[in-house]
Scaffold this active site. Structure first.
Site, PDB file in Angstrom:
ATOM      1  N   ASP A   2      -4.021   0.462  -9.270  1.00  0.00           N
ATOM      2  CA  ASP A   2      -3.984  -0.701 -10.139  1.00  0.00           C
ATOM      3  C   ASP A   2      -2.694  -0.676 -10.949  1.00  0.00           C
ATOM      4  O   ASP A   2      -2.279   0.373 -11.456  1.00  0.00           O
ATOM      5  CB  ASP A   2      -5.199  -0.652 -11.066  1.00  0.00           C
ATOM      6  CG  ASP A   2      -5.291  -1.838 -11.988  1.00  0.00           C
ATOM      7  OD1 ASP A   2      -5.485  -2.952 -11.493  1.00  0.00           O
ATOM      8  OD2 ASP A   2      -5.153  -1.645 -13.211  1.00  0.00           O
ATOM      9  N   GLU A  36      -0.549  -2.347  -6.683  1.00  0.00           N
ATOM     10  CA  GLU A  36       0.060  -3.525  -7.283  1.00  0.00           C
ATOM     11  C   GLU A  36       1.437  -3.155  -7.829  1.00  0.00           C
ATOM     12  O   GLU A  36       1.532  -2.476  -8.845  1.00  0.00           O
ATOM     13  CB  GLU A  36      -0.809  -4.058  -8.418  1.00  0.00           C
ATOM     14  CG  GLU A  36      -2.167  -4.581  -7.966  1.00  0.00           C
ATOM     15  CD  GLU A  36      -2.988  -5.082  -9.135  1.00  0.00           C
ATOM     16  OE1 GLU A  36      -3.458  -6.229  -9.080  1.00  0.00           O
ATOM     17  OE2 GLU A  36      -3.173  -4.330 -10.111  1.00  0.00           O
TER      18      GLU A  36
END
Length: 855
Positions: A460, A497
């Protein structure tokens, strides 16, 4: 729990010590924005320096220091007086104030001091010290707490709490204690007596172990366990045979939430719904996962399954929304009102709120204390279904500063220039650029890989990590071997990400793990370029009706003024076409398009559209848990009167752009079944109701479940209300099953030929081309001569227009035919796709992706 003592007083009332603007970056250097001609010092114990003073003299930052601390490059360097060097270690265990005085000794400025840099310098040996719980029979516990004045172990048992002294190693700052076999299974915490800048005094914090391997319900205390214990292993765990590994560029990944998977599945026993154990049932969901694996799916990506902070782990402590929601009108506000009332205590959250990084979440277990064995059982169940398992990990922030900061105040979190905690990640951001936070990331990942047999990790907000941290993870995994560790670490895939924003943006603090930064590493990043070009617009558009290649921009305008004039629409369609072509190459930065421009020369919101050095650097997708599902995006963007059959075709065409691209293919669970969240664009806390994953098509796809939650969606209610009320937008079984069939065909086509996994930038540049095509059509041609034993070429035509198209086929010898998977498809429209050998022309029906092979 905190108790307080004292740490000295202040005699200067006007000094603002609530901030920490001075940065102690190593044992010799403090960086502070002050005038060099003033007299500077570090006062120990308070402004008066009643516990001592470390004198500072003006200097300059070295090139190495400027490189390591780029955001401080313009600060004044202040050098520690060698005569006071002996005070440094002890000073860090109490209050330190940076003071500037004039020539008369009058204080001019004072501030707190940030200490991560000097701690990393002084306690560098801690980087290799043993930490956390260890020992299969005789336990040892170790905690890094270099600034603590005392650390004790609190052991809990049937007779209450006993406290044990821990020994400090002065070289590493690690406190440790060795126990006895009777300690195994007992609960424990640490009592850390430490100066707290937030409290302004010495406090004693009772904390759990950041290296916890097990915890009690809701993470209140750590628990001593050996992960090698037979009681924590499901049957056959040590003999588990995994599906064959594939490199990232060959992976096809299905993003799934543990609770979504079975919470609404009536074929799962009620007590097992929403839990790890549902993955060991012969349920509708598991039958579907096995079918997807047969089609060619390789990995299931699980949204956060580590110990999270926002779901009560005991069922008795949870409160669910009231019943009867299905009977309410499809555009009603009442469903979201009901969900909001219980959101804080219900069973659902995405889980991006870490509490303990290396412990499975307890709310997904039938009982919190069964979490380890049941988590492993889930992994085994997925592996036996033919699927490898990816974990979504969130090391960039914690739920709050109360997780790590009480152990070493001011260290684990990234601090802004004034000493406040950075929150650009949404919450209290961590600082993996600091040695011991970076090490915690690596150690945690290795534990999940070795002891839980995880096959991949999705990071993340990976751009908030240093590139060096991700490379350290890669290096540590590559060192794991089947003989030594029971796993082949080289087969574990990494992606995440790679967004570039916040206080670290543009390399402000370090070289980041961003899209461009990770090029060439084989660590993948999500490709937002192709996503936006297919869907249209971006996630934050005020008007959600901005159209893209897959949502009607090519010949099916929806009437929204946000789409501009006809000329503007054509220009945008052409631009989107190039973004998609680059995406189909694996987002290669040096691929030359038919226009003559390289991928890196095409703009995406001011950044290069092509950023990857090879196909292992990219993950291609058109939807994920963030933002609206693909079906919901198309509900907004396609003309309102678009027939359901054509909606299915555009859904399939959009998914095809991810599935048939070079690089990893990624899809949100249920998108192959037209999954809807009733237009909710941020369902992180929207309960089971808006997050339903419905395996029985008779239950629909989730559309029309009421207006999406007010928080985050209210501005779109005027657009959403008429759509949700329209029964024509609720698909029946025929539509849902048709979309699932098309997706299965795409997976089988991807797996049928190396054309869709060429493996290197050089092969992609040599073999992949884009023949000229009509507006709203993209043609992709791959020369597979000498590579594919069956076919010499594969050609894909994506026709996004509402009319059939004619596409010239590149000249070559051999017979051209529709791909055998599509030749026997139950879709009569795709079977109309044809090749005319007399003209060398392919014909592809409207809103269709057709694949042709030359033998």
């Amino acid at each position: 729990m905190t108790t307080a003592g004292t740490a000295g007083g202040d005699s200067i009332n006007h000094a603002d010590l609530s901030k920490a603007r001075a940065h102690w970056i190593d044992r010799d250097t403090v960086a502070w924005q002050v005038e060099p001609e003033h007299r500077h010092s570090l006062a120990l114990g308070g402004l008066d320096g009643d516990l001592g003073v470390i004198r500072l003299s003006p200097g300059s930052l070295s090139e190495e220091q400027r490189r390591k601390w780029p955001h401080l490059a313009g600060f004044q360097a202040l050098k520690v007086d060698p005569r006071d060097a002996g005070l440094v270690r002890e000073a860090l265990r109490g209050r330190v104030v940076a003071v500037a005085r004039d020539s008369e000794g009058t204080p001019l400025a004072a501030t707190g001091v940030q200490i991560p840099g000097v701690l990393d310098d002084l306690y560098a040996k801690a980087a290799t010290a043993a930490l956390g719980p260890s020992g299969r029979v005789v336990p040892r516990l170790a905690l890094w707490a270099p600034t603590a004045r005392k650390v004790e172990l609190a052991l809990y048992g049937g007779r209450g709490r006993t406290v044990r002294r821990m020994r400090r190693d002065d070289e590493t700052g690690v406190w440790s204690v060795r126990g006895s076999p009777s300690w195994m299974g007992r609960e424990y915490t640490y009592l850390v007596t430490v100066y707290s800048p937030a409290a302004g005094e010495i406090v004693t914090n009772e904390v759990t172990d950041p290296y916890s391997l097990a915890v009690t319900a809701d993470g209140v205390r750590s628990r001593l366990v050996s992960l090698d214990a037979a009681a924590l292993k499901p049957p056959g765990w040590d003999r588990l045979v995994k599906p064959a590994a594939v490199p990232l560029h060959r992976a096809s990944i299905y993003e799934l939430h543990v609770r979504d998977f079975s919470a609404s599945d009536a074929s799962v026993p009620e007590a097992r719904r929403g839990t790890y154990t549902a993955f060991r049932c012969d349920s509708a969901g598991m039958r579907e996962l096995r079918a997807l694996a047969r089609d060619g799916l390789t990995h299931v990506h699980l949204l956060p399954v580590f110990d999270l902070a926002t779901v009560p782990e005991r069922r008795a402590d949870r409160t669910e929304p009231e019943g009867g929601l299905a009977a309410l009108p499809p555009d009603s506000e009442r469903q979201q009102e009901s969900v909001a009332r219980t959101a804080a205590t219900d069973s659902f959250n995405w889980g991006y709120d870490p509490l303990h990084y290396t412990v499975p979440e307890g709310s997904y277990a039938t009982e919190p204390d069964r979490r380890i064995a049941e988590f492993r059982g889930m992994v085994a169940g997925l592996n036996r279904a033919g699927l490898r398992v990816v974990m979504d990990v969130v090391y960039n922030h914690t739920h709050s500063t109360g997780v790590l900061d009480p152990i070493v105040p001011g260290y684990y979190h990234r601090l802004l220039d004034d000493g406040t905690v950075a929150t650009s990640t949404c919450c209290a951001g961590t600082a993996p650029e600091h040695t011991m936070m970076g090490r915690l990331v690596v150690d945690s990942i290795v534990t999940w890989a070795r002891h839980y047999k995880i096959d991949g990790f999705r990071f993340d907000l990976m751009g908030h990590h240093p590139k060096a941290n991700l490379l350290a993870v890669r290096h540590a995994l590559d060192a794991l071997t089947p003989d030594k560790d029971g796993v082949d670490g080289r087969s574990i895939i990494l992606y995440g990400e790679g967004w570039d924003f916040g206080e670290v943006a543009g390399g402000a603090r370090f070289e980041q793990a961003t899209q461009a930064g990770l090029a060439g590493t084989g660590i993948g990043t999500f490709n937002d370029r192709l996503r936006d070009a297919v869907r249209g617009g971006g996630p934050f558009d005020a008007d959600p009706r901005v159209q893209g290649f897959g949502s009607g921009l090519a010949g099916a305008p929806n009437g929204s003024p946000a789409n501009g004039t006809p000329e503007q629409r054509r220009d945008r369609l052409a631009g989107y076409g190039d973004l998609i072509r680059i995406g189909l190459t694996g987002s290669l930065r040096d691929y030359v398009l038919p226009s003559g421009r390289k991928g890196s020369e095409v703009s995406y919101n001011g950044s290069p559209a092509g950023y990857a050095a090879g196909p292992d650097d990219v993950v291609t997708y058109v939807d994920a848990h963030d933002n609206e599902t693909l079906y919901d995006a198309l509900a907004y963007k396609l003309p309102r009167d678009t027939p359901m059959a054509d909606r299915v075709r555009m859904q399939a065409l959009s998914l095809a752009m991810a599935v048939l691209a070079q690089g990893a293919a990624f899809v949100h669970a249920g998108s192959e079944r037209l999954r809807s969240k009733s237009l909710d664009r941020n369902s992180y806390d929207s309960g089971d109701w808006f997050n339903r994953l419905l395996w029985d098509c008779a239950d629909g796809n989730g559309f029309g479940a009421g207006l999406p939650p007010k928080a985050g969606n209210e501005d779109r209610w005027p657009y959403a209300r008429p759509l949700l009320a329209d029964p024509a937008l609720r698909p029946d079984c025929a539509a849902i099953n048709a979309c699932r069939a098309r997706f299965g065909e795409l997976l089988r086509i991807r797996a049928s030929s190396p054309a869709f996994a060429l493996g290197s930038a050089a092969e992609i540049r040599r073999r992949l081309s884009f023949p000229a095509s009509a507006e709203g059509v993209i043609a992709l041609h791959v020369d597979t001569a000498g590579l594919d034993p069956r076919w010499t070429s594969v050609t894909v035509v994506f026709n996004a227009t509402p009319s059939a198209c004619a596409q010239a086929m590149p000249e070559s010898a051999g017979t051209v035919a529709l791909h055998p998977v599509q030749a026997v498809s139950d879709d009569p429209v795709v079977r109309e796709s044809a090749f005319d050998p007399a003209t060398g022309t392919l014909t592809v029906p409207a809103r269709t992706v057709a694949v042709f092979v030359r033998s």
